[in-house]
Design a protein around this motif. Structure first.
Motif, PDB file in Angstrom:
ATOM      1  N   CYS A 137      69.108   4.599  36.452  1.00  0.00           N
ATOM      2  CA  CYS A 137      68.893   3.151  36.351  1.00  0.00           C
ATOM      3  C   CYS A 137      67.439   2.793  36.644  1.00  0.00           C
ATOM      4  O   CYS A 137      66.866   1.923  36.000  1.00  0.00           O
ATOM      5  N   ALA A 138      66.847   3.456  37.640  1.00  0.00           N
ATOM      6  CA  ALA A 138      65.443   3.192  37.953  1.00  0.00           C
ATOM      7  C   ALA A 138      64.554   3.475  36.755  1.00  0.00           C
ATOM      8  O   ALA A 138      63.542   2.806  36.533  1.00  0.00           O
ATOM      9  N   GLU A 139      64.956   4.457  35.953  1.00  0.00           N
ATOM     10  CA  GLU A 139      64.154   4.829  34.792  1.00  0.00           C
ATOM     11  C   GLU A 139      64.429   3.951  33.574  1.00  0.00           C
ATOM     12  O   GLU A 139      63.506   3.579  32.850  1.00  0.00           O
ATOM     13  N   SER A 140      65.701   3.591  33.353  1.00  0.00           N
ATOM     14  CA  SER A 140      66.062   2.925  32.097  1.00  0.00           C
ATOM     15  C   SER A 140      66.512   1.478  32.239  1.00  0.00           C
ATOM     16  O   SER A 140      66.548   0.742  31.260  1.00  0.00           O
ATOM     17  N   GLY A 141      66.897   1.069  33.455  1.00  0.00           N
ATOM     18  CA  GLY A 141      67.365  -0.297  33.661  1.00  0.00           C
ATOM     19  C   GLY A 141      68.865  -0.455  33.592  1.00  0.00           C
ATOM     20  O   GLY A 141      69.425  -1.383  34.167  1.00  0.00           O
ATOM     21  N   ALA A 142      69.543   0.427  32.877  1.00  0.00           N
ATOM     22  CA  ALA A 142      71.005   0.404  32.793  1.00  0.00           C
ATOM     23  C   ALA A 142      71.458   1.791  32.357  1.00  0.00           C
ATOM     24  O   ALA A 142      70.931   2.346  31.395  1.00  0.00           O
ATOM     25  N   ALA A 143      72.429   2.356  33.082  1.00  0.00           N
ATOM     26  CA  ALA A 143      72.847   3.725  32.762  1.00  0.00           C
ATOM     27  C   ALA A 143      74.284   3.933  33.209  1.00  0.00           C
ATOM     28  O   ALA A 143      74.705   3.436  34.262  1.00  0.00           O
ATOM     29  N   VAL A 144      75.038   4.679  32.404  1.00  0.00           N
ATOM     30  CA  VAL A 144      76.429   4.984  32.738  1.00  0.00           C
ATOM     31  C   VAL A 144      76.661   6.488  32.604  1.00  0.00           C
ATOM     32  O   VAL A 144      76.060   7.135  31.748  1.00  0.00           O
ATOM     33  N   PRO A 145      77.529   7.059  33.448  1.00  0.00           N
ATOM     34  CA  PRO A 145      77.837   8.479  33.328  1.00  0.00           C
ATOM     35  C   PRO A 145      78.773   8.737  32.152  1.00  0.00           C
ATOM     36  O   PRO A 145      79.716   7.980  31.912  1.00  0.00           O
ATOM     37  N   ALA A 146      78.510   9.807  31.433  1.00  0.00           N
ATOM     38  CA  ALA A 146      79.297  10.151  30.247  1.00  0.00           C
ATOM     39  C   ALA A 146      79.630  11.630  30.279  1.00  0.00           C
ATOM     40  O   ALA A 146      78.749  12.467  30.416  1.00  0.00           O
ATOM     41  N   ALA A 147      80.907  11.942  30.154  1.00  0.00           N
ATOM     42  CA  ALA A 147      81.358  13.329  30.189  1.00  0.00           C
ATOM     43  C   ALA A 147      81.757  13.789  28.797  1.00  0.00           C
ATOM     44  O   ALA A 147      82.320  13.017  28.021  1.00  0.00           O
ATOM     45  N   PRO A 148      81.478  15.033  28.449  1.00  0.00           N
ATOM     46  CA  PRO A 148      81.901  15.545  27.139  1.00  0.00           C
ATOM     47  C   PRO A 148      83.411  15.462  26.967  1.00  0.00           C
ATOM     48  O   PRO A 148      84.171  15.563  27.937  1.00  0.00           O
ATOM     49  N   VAL A 149      83.846  15.259  25.744  1.00  0.00           N
ATOM     50  CA  VAL A 149      85.273  15.222  25.430  1.00  0.00           C
ATOM     51  C   VAL A 149      85.699  16.619  25.005  1.00  0.00           C
ATOM     52  O   VAL A 149      85.186  17.150  24.009  1.00  0.00           O
ATOM     53  N   ASN A 150      86.608  17.213  25.730  1.00  0.00           N
ATOM     54  CA  ASN A 150      87.028  18.577  25.450  1.00  0.00           C
ATOM     55  C   ASN A 150      88.289  18.652  24.586  1.00  0.00           C
ATOM     56  O   ASN A 150      88.545  19.667  23.946  1.00  0.00           O
ATOM     57  N   ASP A 151      89.075  17.596  24.580  1.00  0.00           N
ATOM     58  CA  ASP A 151      90.288  17.580  23.771  1.00  0.00           C
ATOM     59  C   ASP A 151      89.962  17.204  22.334  1.00  0.00           C
ATOM     60  O   ASP A 151      88.949  16.547  22.052  1.00  0.00           O
ATOM     61  N   THR A 152      90.818  17.615  21.415  1.00  0.00           N
ATOM     62  CA  THR A 152      90.715  17.141  20.038  1.00  0.00           C
ATOM     63  C   THR A 152      91.219  15.703  19.986  1.00  0.00           C
ATOM     64  O   THR A 152      92.296  15.393  20.507  1.00  0.00           O
ATOM     65  N   ILE A 153      90.444  14.814  19.371  1.00  0.00           N
ATOM     66  CA  ILE A 153      90.775  13.393  19.317  1.00  0.00           C
ATOM     67  C   ILE A 153      91.032  12.988  17.870  1.00  0.00           C
ATOM     68  O   ILE A 153      90.231  13.312  16.975  1.00  0.00           O
ATOM     69  N   CYS A 154      92.122  12.287  17.633  1.00  0.00           N
ATOM     70  CA  CYS A 154      92.427  11.829  16.278  1.00  0.00           C
ATOM     71  C   CYS A 154      92.744  10.337  16.280  1.00  0.00           C
ATOM     72  O   CYS A 154      93.067   9.758  17.329  1.00  0.00           O
ATOM     73  N   VAL A 155      92.667   9.730  15.105  1.00  0.00           N
ATOM     74  CA  VAL A 155      93.075   8.346  14.900  1.00  0.00           C
ATOM     75  C   VAL A 155      94.564   8.345  14.568  1.00  0.00           C
ATOM     76  O   VAL A 155      95.050   9.215  13.836  1.00  0.00           O
ATOM     77  N   VAL A 156      95.308   7.390  15.098  1.00  0.00           N
ATOM     78  CA  VAL A 156      96.725   7.273  14.803  1.00  0.00           C
ATOM     79  C   VAL A 156      96.904   6.421  13.547  1.00  0.00           C
ATOM     80  O   VAL A 156      96.388   5.300  13.466  1.00  0.00           O
ATOM     81  N   SER A 157      97.610   6.940  12.572  1.00  0.00           N
ATOM     82  CA  SER A 157      97.878   6.210  11.328  1.00  0.00           C
ATOM     83  C   SER A 157      98.860   5.065  11.579  1.00  0.00           C
ATOM     84  O   SER A 157      99.588   5.070  12.581  1.00  0.00           O
ATOM     85  N   PRO A 158      98.923   4.080  10.675  1.00  0.00           N
ATOM     86  CA  PRO A 158      99.841   2.939  10.854  1.00  0.00           C
ATOM     87  C   PRO A 158     101.290   3.357  11.054  1.00  0.00           C
ATOM     88  O   PRO A 158     102.048   2.661  11.737  1.00  0.00           O
ATOM     89  N   ASP A 159     101.682   4.488  10.459  1.00  0.00           N
ATOM     90  CA  ASP A 159     103.079   4.912  10.609  1.00  0.00           C
ATOM     91  C   ASP A 159     103.303   5.791  11.836  1.00  0.00           C
ATOM     92  O   ASP A 159     104.382   6.350  12.029  1.00  0.00           O
ATOM     93  N   GLY A 160     102.267   5.921  12.679  1.00  0.00           N
ATOM     94  CA  GLY A 160     102.393   6.688  13.904  1.00  0.00           C
ATOM     95  C   GLY A 160     102.077   8.154  13.774  1.00  0.00           C
ATOM     96  O   GLY A 160     102.133   8.894  14.767  1.00  0.00           O
TER      97      GLY A 160
END
Length: 411
Positions: A137-160
Motif C-alpha cells: 500500500c505504501a508503494e501503490s496506494g491500494a493493494a490486495v492479497p491474491a492467491a493462485p487458483v489451483n482448482d480447475t474453474i468452469c462456467v455453469v451453463s443455464p441447464d446446470g
C-alpha cells in the motif's frame, strides 16, 4: 498522496486495522455467529485480532460488530480489553460494505495514513502477510492479497451442466487484509453511498469502481476464510491451527559480525538510528545487528552467508540499508515453506547504551522479518573493558535464529 514516514524505522505511519466481524455467519451453521465460535481454546475473532495487535507495523485496531453482538464481543476480546492499540468496537450495518464504512468513520479520529481491512473469518493471516500489505500500500496506494487458483474453474451453463473452462493462470483468489490509503478508501465508500451502490462485497472492487487502481501482492494458502459448516469440523481446524507445529524440521543458526567505529554522530542498530560519538565503518550501513541476524537465518537454512548473497565487492550494496539483507533472508525461509520461530540477538560493546532503544529495535526487527515482536529478543552486554569492544574500538553482535521447515526425508 505520499505516506507519512517514521524516522525511527522508515515505515508508513500511522497504520490502522479494521476487522469486519458484524455478520451473522449463518452459512457456517450453529447458533453462534462464526466469528465468536472457538477454534481450539480461543474464539476465531481473538485469533484474527491477535495477529494485528502483535504486529509492530500496526498502530491502531478497531472491530466492527453487529448491534446485538456487544456481549459476545466483550467475552471474545476479554484478554485484549486493556490493549493500548485497541479502540472501542464500531457498530456495523446491514451489509459488509455498510459495516466497513461505519468502521472507517470510527477510525477517523485516529487520522490513519493506511488502513488494513480484514475479515474476522480469516484467523490464520501471518505477520509476514500483514507486512506485505503495508509495504504494498505504501508503494501503490491500494493493494490486495491474491492467491493462485489451483482448482480447475468452469462456467455453469443455464441447464446446470459444465460450461466453458476458464484459464486459471489468469485467475486469482482475493483475500484480506486489503490495504488502502485511509482517506481515499473513505472517499470511495462515500461515493458509493451517494450513488446508491450497496452491493460490493470486496473493498478492492469498490475502490476500483470509484476510479482507483488496485495492485495485487502474493497471498497465502493458509489464509483461508472459514465460511461453511464443514470448515468448522474439529479435525479440519486442528490441521489448520497446527500449521506452525506441522513444520517438524526445527533448525537453528548462529551469526556473528563486527564493525569498527569511524567518524560520525550515530550508529544504526537493528535499523534504528542511535546517537553516538562515532559511526560504524562498513560497505553497507554497517548495521552489525542486522548482519548477525541475517547470517543466523541463512545458517539455519544452510544457504551460505550474507557475503555470498550480498558481496561487499558489489557496488550495489554500498551504503545500502541492511534491512534489505534481513528481508531477503526471511523471504528465503518463506520460499522454502518455512516460518521464523524466534530471533535472539546480543549486541556487544561498552557504548552506546542499548536499553533506551531496545523496544524500538525489537519492533523494527519484527517488522523487517515479518514476525510478531514477541518472537524477537534484543540484549546487550559489555566485555568488562577487555578486547577491541572493551577498548571502544567498535561493536560486535551475535545472533541465533530458530526456524521451522516442512519435514522432508533427505537422509
Amino acid at each position: 498522496m505520499p505516506a507519512a514516514v517514521s524516522a525511527a524505522n522508515d515505515r508508513p505511519s500511522p497504520v490502522a486495522a479494521l476487522i469486519c466481524a458484524a455478520g451473522a455467519g449463518s452459512r457456517a451453521g450453529g447458533a453462534t455467529p462464526k466469528q465468536f465460535r472457538a477454534i481450539g481454546d480461543r474464539p476465531m475473532l481473538a485469533d484474527a485480532v491477535m495477529a494485528f495487535l502483535d504486529h509492530p507495523g500496526v498502530d491502531r485496531l478497531a472491530v466492527v460488530i453487529g448491534a446485538d453482538q456487544r456481549e459476545a464481543y466483550d467475552e471474545a476480546m476479554a484478554s485484549f480489553a486493556s490493549h493500548p492499540k485497541l479502540s472501542a468496537p464500531a457498530l456495523g450495518g446491514a451489509t459488509r460494505q455498510a459495516s466497513v464504512r461505519a468502521g472507517l468513520a470510527a477510525l477517523s479520529a485516529e487520522a490513519p495514513e493506511i488502513v488494513l481491512v480484514h475479515d474476522a473469518a480469516r484467523p490464520f493471516a501471518s505477520a509476514a502477510l500483514i507486512s506485505h500489505a503495508i509495504a504494498a500500500c505504501a508503494e501503490s496506494g491500494a493493494a490486495v492479497p491474491a492467491a493462485p487458483v489451483n482448482d480447475t474453474i468452469c462456467v455453469v451453463s443455464p441447464d446446470g451442466s459444465r460450461g466453458e473452462t476458464l484459464d486459471r493462470s489468469r485467475l486469482r483468489a482475493l483475500q484480506t487484509p486489503q490495504a488502502f490509503r485511509y482517506a481515499e478508501l473513505a472517499a470511495a465508500h462515500d461515493k458509493a453511498a451517494r450513488e446508491g451502490r450497496d452491493d460490493f462485497t470486496d473493498d478492492g472492487a469498490l475502490f476500483a469502481w470509484a476510479g482507483g487502481r488496485v495492485a495485487l501482492f502474493e497471498g497465502e494458502a493458509r489464509n483461508v476464510k472459514l465460511t461453511t459448516p464443514d470448515q468448522f469440523d474439529d479435525e479440519m481446524l486442528r490441521r489448520a491451527g497446527a500449521e506452525f507445529l506441522s513444520r517438524g524440521d526445527v533448525r537453528t543458526g548462529t551469526g556473528f559480525d563486527v564493525h569498527a567505529f569511524a567518524p560520525g554522530d550515530h550508529v544504526t542498530l537493528c535499523g534504528v538510528r542511535v546517537p553516538h560519538a562515532a559511526g560504524l565503518s562498513g560497505h553497507s550501513d554497517a548495521d552489525v545487528a542486522l548482519h548477525a541476524l541475517t547470517d543466523a537465518i541463512l545458517g539455519a537454512l544452510g544457504d551460505g552467508d550474507i557475503g555470498a548473497h550480498f558481496p561487499p565487492s558489489d557496488p550495489r550494496w554500498k551504503g545500502q540499508d541492511s534491512a534489505l539483507f534481513l528481508e531477503d533472508a526471511a523471504r528465503r525461509v518463506r520460499a522454502a515453506g518455512g516460518v521464523i520461530a524466534h530471533l535472539d540477538l546480543t549486541i556487544i560493546g561498552e557504548a552506546p547504551k542499548v536499553g533506551p532503544h531496545r523496544e524500538a529495535m525489537r519492533a523494527r526487527v519484527a517488522e523487517i522479518a515479518g514476525v510478531p515482536a514477541g518472537r524477537v529478543g534484543v540484549k546487550a552486554t559489555t566485555t568488562e573493558r577487555l578486547g577491541f569492544a572493551g577498548r571502544r574500538e567498535g561493536l560486535a553482535a551475535m545472533a541465533c535464529a530458530t526456524i521451522r521447515l516442512p519435514f522432508r526425508e533427505e537422509f
